[in-house]
Motif scaffolding. Sequence first.
Motif, PDB file in Angstrom:
ATOM      1  N   ASN A 805       0.815  -1.214   0.000  1.00 38.27           N
ATOM      2  CA  ASN A 805       0.000   0.000   0.000  1.00 38.27           C
ATOM      3  C   ASN A 805       0.848   1.264   0.000  1.00 38.27           C
ATOM      4  OD1 ASN A 805      -2.209  -1.721   0.246  1.00 38.27           O
ATOM      5  ND2 ASN A 805      -2.284  -1.510   2.465  1.00 38.27           N
ATOM      6  N   ILE A 806       1.875   1.274  -0.843  1.00 38.26           N
ATOM      7  CA  ILE A 806       2.771   2.434  -0.875  1.00 38.26           C
ATOM      8  C   ILE A 806       2.146   3.521  -1.747  1.00 38.26           C
ATOM      9  CG2 ILE A 806       5.073   3.236  -1.543  1.00 38.26           C
ATOM     10  CD1 ILE A 806       6.051   0.411  -0.926  1.00 38.26           C
ATOM     11  N   PRO A 807       2.090   4.744  -1.233  1.00 38.69           N
ATOM     12  CA  PRO A 807       1.405   5.796  -1.977  1.00 38.69           C
ATOM     13  C   PRO A 807       2.230   6.366  -3.125  1.00 38.69           C
ATOM     14  CG  PRO A 807       2.276   6.677   0.058  1.00 38.69           C
ATOM     15  CD  PRO A 807       2.565   5.213   0.076  1.00 38.69           C
ATOM     16  N   ASN A 896       6.412  10.041   5.618  1.00 37.56           N
ATOM     17  CA  ASN A 896       5.195  10.616   5.055  1.00 37.56           C
ATOM     18  C   ASN A 896       5.120  12.084   5.446  1.00 37.56           C
ATOM     19  OD1 ASN A 896       3.255   8.360   3.920  1.00 37.56           O
ATOM     20  ND2 ASN A 896       4.304   7.518   5.692  1.00 37.56           N
ATOM     21  N   TYR A 897       5.757  12.943   4.652  1.00 37.49           N
ATOM     22  CA  TYR A 897       5.731  14.377   4.975  1.00 37.49           C
ATOM     23  C   TYR A 897       4.325  14.944   4.858  1.00 37.49           C
ATOM     24  CZ  TYR A 897      10.735  14.948   5.402  1.00 37.49           C
ATOM     25  OH  TYR A 897      12.019  14.883   5.839  1.00 37.49           O
ATOM     26  N   TYR A 898       3.553  14.372   3.951  1.00 35.78           N
ATOM     27  CA  TYR A 898       2.162  14.808   3.800  1.00 35.78           C
ATOM     28  C   TYR A 898       1.273  13.579   3.844  1.00 35.78           C
ATOM     29  CZ  TYR A 898       3.858  19.359   2.347  1.00 35.78           C
ATOM     30  OH  TYR A 898       4.471  20.576   2.316  1.00 35.78           O
ATOM     31  N   GLN A 899      -0.021  13.804   3.757  1.00 32.14           N
ATOM     32  CA  GLN A 899      -0.931  12.678   3.674  1.00 32.14           C
ATOM     33  C   GLN A 899      -0.881  12.144   2.239  1.00 32.14           C
ATOM     34  OE1 GLN A 899      -2.779  11.022   6.102  1.00 32.14           O
ATOM     35  NE2 GLN A 899      -2.887   9.663   4.344  1.00 32.14           N
ATOM     36  N   TYR A 900       0.151  11.330   1.970  1.00 33.07           N
ATOM     37  CA  TYR A 900       0.319  10.841   0.607  1.00 33.07           C
ATOM     38  C   TYR A 900      -0.730   9.790   0.254  1.00 33.07           C
ATOM     39  CZ  TYR A 900       4.963  13.013   0.768  1.00 33.07           C
ATOM     40  OH  TYR A 900       6.003  13.892   0.866  1.00 33.07           O
ATOM     41  N   SER A 901      -1.072   8.933   1.205  1.00 30.74           N
ATOM     42  CA  SER A 901      -2.056   7.883   0.908  1.00 30.74           C
ATOM     43  C   SER A 901      -3.402   8.524   0.653  1.00 30.74           C
ATOM     44  CB  SER A 901      -2.175   6.911   2.081  1.00 30.74           C
ATOM     45  OG  SER A 901      -0.992   6.204   2.233  1.00 30.74           O
ATOM     46  N   ASP A 902      -4.020   8.116  -0.425  1.00 33.86           N
ATOM     47  CA  ASP A 902      -5.345   8.644  -0.750  1.00 33.86           C
ATOM     48  C   ASP A 902      -6.372   7.911   0.118  1.00 33.86           C
ATOM     49  OD1 ASP A 902      -7.785   9.222  -1.806  1.00 33.86           O
ATOM     50  OD2 ASP A 902      -7.140   9.127  -3.896  1.00 33.86           O
ATOM     51  N   ASN A 913      -4.211  -3.685   0.196  1.00 35.01           N
ATOM     52  CA  ASN A 913      -3.977  -4.963   0.847  1.00 35.01           C
ATOM     53  C   ASN A 913      -4.479  -4.855   2.282  1.00 35.01           C
ATOM     54  OD1 ASN A 913      -3.030  -7.282   1.983  1.00 35.01           O
ATOM     55  ND2 ASN A 913      -0.892  -6.962   1.433  1.00 35.01           N
ATOM     56  N   PRO A 914      -5.488  -5.632   2.662  1.00 35.13           N
ATOM     57  CA  PRO A 914      -6.057  -5.466   4.001  1.00 35.13           C
ATOM     58  C   PRO A 914      -5.122  -5.924   5.114  1.00 35.13           C
ATOM     59  CG  PRO A 914      -7.104  -7.286   2.852  1.00 35.13           C
ATOM     60  CD  PRO A 914      -6.198  -6.627   1.867  1.00 35.13           C
ATOM     61  N   ASP A 915      -4.026  -6.583   4.781  1.00 31.44           N
ATOM     62  CA  ASP A 915      -3.115  -7.045   5.825  1.00 31.44           C
ATOM     63  C   ASP A 915      -2.016  -6.043   6.139  1.00 31.44           C
ATOM     64  OD1 ASP A 915      -4.301  -9.488   6.407  1.00 31.44           O
ATOM     65  OD2 ASP A 915      -3.447 -10.398   4.616  1.00 31.44           O
ATOM     66  N   VAL A 916      -2.039  -4.893   5.480  1.00 30.83           N
ATOM     67  CA  VAL A 916      -1.000  -3.893   5.703  1.00 30.83           C
ATOM     68  C   VAL A 916      -1.668  -2.548   5.988  1.00 30.83           C
ATOM     69  CG1 VAL A 916       0.962  -2.703   4.668  1.00 30.83           C
ATOM     70  CG2 VAL A 916       0.574  -5.095   4.162  1.00 30.83           C
ATOM     71  N   THR A 917      -1.156  -1.850   7.006  1.00 29.58           N
ATOM     72  CA  THR A 917      -1.693  -0.548   7.382  1.00 29.58           C
ATOM     73  C   THR A 917      -1.528   0.455   6.234  1.00 29.58           C
ATOM     74  OG1 THR A 917      -0.973  -1.011   9.613  1.00 29.58           O
ATOM     75  CG2 THR A 917      -1.529   1.271   9.122  1.00 29.58           C
ATOM     76  N   VAL A 918      -2.554   1.265   6.015  1.00 23.17           N
ATOM     77  CA  VAL A 918      -2.417   2.404   5.107  1.00 23.17           C
ATOM     78  C   VAL A 918      -1.913   3.557   5.964  1.00 23.17           C
ATOM     79  CG1 VAL A 918      -3.615   3.973   3.565  1.00 23.17           C
ATOM     80  CG2 VAL A 918      -4.275   1.575   3.652  1.00 23.17           C
ATOM     81  N   ARG A 919      -0.687   3.991   5.684  1.00 20.60           N
ATOM     82  CA  ARG A 919      -0.028   4.946   6.572  1.00 20.60           C
ATOM     83  C   ARG A 919      -0.591   6.355   6.424  1.00 20.60           C
ATOM     84  NH1 ARG A 919       2.093   0.574   4.299  1.00 20.60           N
ATOM     85  NH2 ARG A 919       3.197   1.877   2.848  1.00 20.60           N
ATOM     86  N   ASN A 920      -0.581   7.061   7.544  1.00 18.54           N
ATOM     87  CA  ASN A 920      -1.010   8.450   7.549  1.00 18.54           C
ATOM     88  C   ASN A 920       0.196   9.375   7.535  1.00 18.54           C
ATOM     89  OD1 ASN A 920      -3.617   7.679   7.613  1.00 18.54           O
ATOM     90  ND2 ASN A 920      -4.125   8.770   9.483  1.00 18.54           N
TER      91      ASN A 920
END
Lengths: 1036, 186
Positions: A805-807, A896-902, A913-920
């Motif tokens: 889940n890399i942004p 993650n300098y900004y909220q890169y993950s959408d 991927n539900p097994d990996v955290t979506v980073r903030n």
Amino acid sequence: MKEQTNNKQVELAEIRARLANAHGQHYWRSLDELAETEEFQKFVHNEFPHGLMNWENPVSRRTFLKLMGASMALAGLTACGPLQPVERIVPYVDGRPELVPGEPMFFATTMPSNGYGVGLVVRSFEGRPTKVEGNEAHPASLGTSSLMAQAAILTMYDPDRSQVVRNASTASTWEAFVEAIAPAIRAGGVRILTETVTSPTLASQLQSLQESSGVEWHQYDPTGQNHARAGAQLAFGENVDTHYRLDKAEVILALEADFLDYGPAQLVYSRQFADKRRIREDQTDMNRLYVVESTPTITGAMADHRLPLRSSDIEDFARAVAEGLGIDVGGKVAEIAPAEWVDAVVEDLKSHEGASIVLVGEGQPPEVHALVHAINNVLGNIGQTVVYTDPVEAAPVDQMASLQALVSDMQDGKVKTLIIIGGNPVYTAPADLNFAEALAKVNLSVHLSLYDDETSERCTWHLPEAHFLESWGDVRAFDGTASIIQPLIAPLYGGKSAGELLAALMGQGDAAGYDIVRAYWNEHLADTSERAWEGILQQGVIAESTLPAKKVTLTGRSFPRSPAQGDGLEIVFRLDPTVLDGRYANNGWLQETPKPLTKITWDNAALISPTTAQKLGLTSEDVVSITYQGATVNAPVWVSPGHANDSLTLHLGYGRTRAGHVGTGIGFNAYALRQSGTPWFGTGASIRKVGGRHRLASTQHHHSIDVKNPKLQELTDKRTPTIIHAGTIQEFRDDPESVHGHGGHGESEGEQPSLYPKIENTWEGSYGWIDSEGKWKGARWGMVIDLTVCTSCNACVAACQAENNIPVVGKEEVLQGCEMHWIRIDRYYEGYDIDNPRTYHQPLGCVHCEVAPCEPVCPVAATAHSLEGLNEMIYNRCVGTRYCGNNCPYKVRRFNYYQYSDLTTESYKLMRNPDVTVRNRGVMEKCTYCVQRINLTRIAYKRDTGQSGYVEYDDGAVVPACEQACPTRAITFGDVGDPESRVAQLKQQPHNYDLLGELAVVPRTSYLARLRNPNPALESPTATEQGGHQDSHGEE
Amino acid sequence: MGQIFRPSANVYAKVGALSLFYLIILVLLALAVFDRSNLIRRINVPRSQPVPFTHQMHAGVLGIDCIYCHSSVEKSKFAGMPSLDTCMACHNEIQGTFWLQWLTDRFEQKEPVQWTRVTDFPDFVYFNHSIHVKGRGLDCSECHGVVEEMTVMWKAKSLTMGYCLDTCHRTTWNIEQLTNCSVCHR
């Protein structure tokens, strides 16, 4: 981003002067490093040289305080509701026993890639495809996957995909289209334009359409194999496909054939090529690759000998080789290449008759293809390393001629109705055909495509196409093996497949994709039972559909030279390494994947050699206007070491005007210069500096390891660590340790001053835990990457991005060094010849140091060591001090300098991927060795095998995403504590070394040194150290 | 002009200031305690559901095994909620109340029931039922309490990180592997 105007420019003359006096093995990252430009210095000394970029924005103190106040107030509000938000569980109404919520299911399907299939196995959680892997049973995949296959999932979930049937400018419906098209078909004058078709079902549909309604079928695909086809015609008088058996070849000569990066058999050729280069202590046989090319490619970077030649001169080189092999080429052969080069290649080929291959790229004219068939014939390779089959394509035609015929009929008003299935001809057709203008003369035009693109805009009807992960279909692989395209999910945006559209043209507007495909195969399969069909779907391959090898006889005996092109600056068109012909332009993963050699993201550039740059007075990022055949485009220049002189490479696929939010308006459109007569190269281009600079987001300097840092040198006993360990196979045979140079394995030897406690770098003494009897417990995970077979194809980068889940961060952030990829592939050049350096690649993720410098500096223990040796990153504990990133000698941590993950786009929520955290925002992240896969394997072992306590894993039970995707199997992961494991065996190899091992951080990821197999005739073993140096004298 | 404050005002001021100080501390403490209270953590707090389903009847009186309805508990991270046809397997026959009719209507209209999650880990916790129930052989009641006596379901244990570590991971199981951060957070 402010323009860097006071930046010291790369002074090529100065670099050359300095290199002329240099000695010894010399590695460099880029011309900027050699010139010691400010920009490079900044990146080396500071991971994020532009500092906290948000302070550069004109945000006044007042605005800042206001924003802070607002966010404090919001924080206060959330604190008022300490209760966790209520979540709902919505179970199925009709449960199915095989649907286990939370457990993934895997389905075999096939990715049609430029018409040819690559077998995939797709992981699906509760009906949502989340990750693509290769299908081991499929001959074009062999269990591995390409960059494009890995990124396919993002295209499927792309919210920019067209979602509605459009008639002129109003929304319409599929039913309305079916009603409107019927009379048009009856009226006649109907043409269908498709891309390359290998699908048996589509072919039979198209055939019956042609027979029943007199429809004419045209094909055009900018990636089509026209020259190869015409070349086979010239040589054999019939249409045949050429296949190579690289697993049997000892000597390979590639004439601008980028077989490791492009083409329907790319994965297979990569694997076969790599299998002949896996050097172990007891296996020191290695194939030899010669590459002659204009544009530096990853195939050229893998070459043992690489000769940069202009594309238009490669034919002369081929003719010289042919003459050397005793083929009567007729006429005088121009001396274009160093004679010793040609002689060495000829001798080497001669001494490996039947075990050599000469390959030629699609870019070369048919005459060269025909000549190469003759060369392979003389060498006795045909039937051995070069195999022919009937064409895999359903209707092999000269696609350029097919498109030309269509356009001229359109201009003449002979075409009443044009149905375009896939493709984007308005954008991809050669500029001289003026497809857009001709299209305006067609009464009724229909375009079925994934996106409402440049072509859709100009068509009467636009129909949204179903992605291959959403639709039924079939396709043939490069060797003819047919397989079924099985959908993983119902169409997200109501798209239709090509088969469904063709059925509608035949009056069956409500035919379902499944029925169409099934009906075809019911007629063509021996066993039509449900059971056999399910077997096919499960395997992902239709058995015995592979085309048999075909016996051919060389009929063409005269080899006229193709029409000579004039002198002057040559212009070469290439498919882009990531977005190809532009079809993947709206895929953020592919846009942000650094191009393998230039490391440019989010842009294309005009590549020129340092010599040509010097001659024209250009430096990288200068904007030039390029004029060719009366058309002009403006493009930024990129000086590319290894490029042929007096040649200019433009990558297609950029400058899209209607690609979507991601792909519109980036780069320049090289199609505007492309002519149907000279589709891949031509001479007579002119180039003019127009002033101004265009920033190109090249990641080459980002996260650079600063080996010259005095502090580091102090730690490593005044030695400069060698990042790349390399040598020749002969040196390795003589003394396996020699590849490490003076630095040894990179292990801590003797008493060195070190900040860290002394650690024995033997696996018996490594970090782990011991039971009461002193025996090791559990696994000790580690990885070995074989630099000799890594081609830097980027499949691992995209696989990691999908799995973890890399942004995507965008060009502006990449310019700041903020790209989030957990794996970066560092590129190093070696040698003193900046016009043709050796190229090395080094994939680098977190190496999981046993004495990890990042851990003691974390104030909140958010990064800690697991007892299996993983350096773990705990996101929910991380407060974002970035001390760990600062202390990492490998610079593999990403913040993650900004909220890169959408977090807001609905369709992307399904993709993750539900097994990996979506980073903030505000969290550090890095490679975890795919810890989710390790945990799931441990759970499965304990649950299903009844093991308790410390689990004993089978070797290969845990496969991280990068290893799984790697086409050459360069990455090996496993338990280094188990002496029988593959990874432990590799770590015993003499050419295994730890990167920056001098620091005594004891990394768990190690590398096998890069070995080459140079021809002694071209490079005497003793001259290796300064071989490049001598070359540079020769050139000047 | 006479004095506004008498000397005793000093005492009032001091006591007042001091009490204010303690009051603030007290309020903060109270907030902290409140935040950790069973009420906030929803421990022993019955949760309303869209349909008055009773575990006490199904699991207690009728003695239906948990896994009959929570069927993926031994296979998956998620214990699983019964699909409506699981309910209808019995309730095709057993009918007669308003809610059973409501349930039948939902089934016929293919409209799923939206249950309220009772035991809800934060999103950064990756808990897996199958390893605990099948691999480790834990009884459901170890974490979920005496479900067969609950008419309306509630969370019986705190299920905080401290609970998991102190109850098993760091104590009874005593395997270092199971205290690695990545076992639950990734």
